[in-house]
Design a protein around this motif. Structure first.
Motif, short mmCIF file in Angstrom:
data_model
loop_
_atom_site.label_atom_id
_atom_site.label_comp_id
_atom_site.label_asym_id
_atom_site.label_seq_id
_atom_site.Cartn_x
_atom_site.Cartn_y
_atom_site.Cartn_z
N THR A 197 0.53 -1.31 -0.35
CA THR A 197 0.12 0.04 0.21
C THR A 197 0.26 1.04 -0.16
O THR A 197 0.69 2.08 -0.73
CB THR A 197 -0.90 0.41 0.88
OG1 THR A 197 -2.02 -1.36 1.25
CG2 THR A 197 -2.21 1.21 1.36
N PRO A 246 -2.47 -1.25 -4.67
CA PRO A 246 -3.70 -1.81 -3.91
C PRO A 246 -3.69 -2.82 -3.39
O PRO A 246 -3.66 -3.88 -4.66
CB PRO A 246 -4.78 -1.56 -5.39
CG PRO A 246 -4.11 -1.07 -6.49
CD PRO A 246 -2.92 -1.42 -5.77
N THR A 247 -4.22 -2.93 -2.15
CA THR A 247 -4.08 -4.67 -1.65
C THR A 247 -5.89 -4.44 -0.83
O THR A 247 -6.60 -3.47 -0.43
CB THR A 247 -3.52 -5.15 -0.34
OG1 THR A 247 -4.12 -4.02 0.40
CG2 THR A 247 -1.81 -4.36 -1.03
N HIS A 248 -6.14 -5.60 -0.67
CA HIS A 248 -7.77 -5.26 0.13
C HIS A 248 -7.29 -5.42 1.91
O HIS A 248 -8.63 -5.30 2.06
CB HIS A 248 -8.21 -7.22 -0.20
CG HIS A 248 -8.02 -8.40 0.66
ND1 HIS A 248 -8.28 -8.93 0.94
CD2 HIS A 248 -6.67 -8.07 1.39
CE1 HIS A 248 -7.25 -10.35 1.73
NE2 HIS A 248 -5.89 -9.75 1.79
N ARG A 286 -11.19 -2.09 -10.40
CA ARG A 286 -9.69 -1.55 -10.56
C ARG A 286 -9.90 -3.29 -10.25
O ARG A 286 -10.40 -3.57 -9.37
CB ARG A 286 -9.39 -1.24 -9.81
CG ARG A 286 -9.92 -0.51 -8.17
CD ARG A 286 -9.22 0.10 -7.59
NE ARG A 286 -9.61 0.40 -6.40
CZ ARG A 286 -8.58 0.81 -5.08
NH1 ARG A 286 -7.51 1.58 -5.86
NH2 ARG A 286 -9.01 0.81 -4.15
N ILE A 307 -7.06 -5.46 -7.45
CA ILE A 307 -6.37 -5.56 -5.88
C ILE A 307 -5.37 -6.80 -5.85
O ILE A 307 -5.88 -8.05 -5.97
CB ILE A 307 -7.00 -4.58 -5.12
CG1 ILE A 307 -8.27 -6.02 -4.89
CG2 ILE A 307 -7.16 -3.71 -5.40
CD1 ILE A 307 -8.94 -5.70 -3.26
#
Length: 253
Positions: free
Chosen positions: A62, A67-69, A190, A192
């Protein structure tokens, strides 16, 4: 406290309904599996270590704009994550030959590859997560060509980050696998990074001794898995530097 609704239970984690719409609580179990769950055991403290290590890597991604969850860690075993539609692929990045690649191609384990290689396998335990080509992926609608281009770009960025972090603590990143999810912001989709990043999903070798610090320790009966994961966490600063063994890890908050 109301009992949470379980959404899904996998081999190493459980997903529960989150406190807000669009969120899940991801619980890390102590279960260890290999060979599509043909080999199983419970490793005391493994879930705690993987929770904190995955948090460490997700936060790092990040911070560099990947982007990540991951939203936040809730406690020693649980994370709050963003819900996502998981692309039904395991995305594998290889820097050195090992595991199934060595078996398929007859290349000695540890042989450096000419460049990082990205592979895809179809997520289906009953089929043994078979290796699939981009042509299959597009033909069966698992991802579009644009999705694949973006997934490969994401995977290589993750590899750059992970390789550098590991090199800094004397660990060789041999290979790893990630999962990717789709999220929507209004009409904009998008991709992620989802699931987890931990020694469960990486091959990690000590740069000097070649000692394995990943799930191959369990797969190949090479010693104590908790010791290996503890060593990774200690080097990365997730555990106190004086810890050498801890089946029930003492974690830095």
């Amino acid at each position: 406290m109301a009992r949470r609704k379980m959404i899904y239970e996998g081999k190493a984690k459980i997903l529960y309904e989150g406190p807000e719409p669009g969120t899940f609580v991801q619980y890390f179990k102590d279960d260890a599996t290999a060979f599509n769950a043909q080999k199983k055991d419970v490793i005391d403290g493994k879930g705690v270590l993987n929770n904190r290590l995955s948090e460490f890597f997700m936060k790092g991604l990040t911070n560099i704009g990947i982007p990540t969850h991951f939203l936040k860690r809730l406690n020693m075993r649980e994370q709050l994550i963003r819900s996502a539609e998981i692309v039904p692929l395991e995305v594998i990045v290889r820097n050195f030959a090992a595991g199934t690649m060595s078996n398929r191609l007859g290349i000695e384990e540890g042989t450096p590859l000419p460049r990082p290689i990205v592979e895809f396998s179809y997520k289906d335990d009953a089929l043994g997560d078979p290796l699939v080509t981009e042509e299959y992926i597009i033909a069966f609608g698992w991802a579009s060509q644009q999705d694949l281009d973006d997934i490969i770009a994401l995977a290589l960025r993750v590899n750059d980050f992970m390789s550098g972090v590991m090199y800094g603590v004397g660990i060789k990143l041999v290979d790893f696998k990630i999962e990717v999810g789709r999220v929507w912001d209004n009409d904009f989709m998008r991709l992620i990074i989802a699931d987890e990043i931990s020694p469960d999903s990486c091959r990690l070798w000590d740069m000097e001794t070649g000692r394995k610090l990943d799930k191959d320790v369990f797969r190949r009966d090479l010693g104590n898995l908790a010791d290996a994961y503890t060593e990774v966490a200690r080097r990365l600063g997730v555990l106190p530097s004086n810890v050498t063994h801890t089946p029930k890890p003492t974690i830095i908050n």
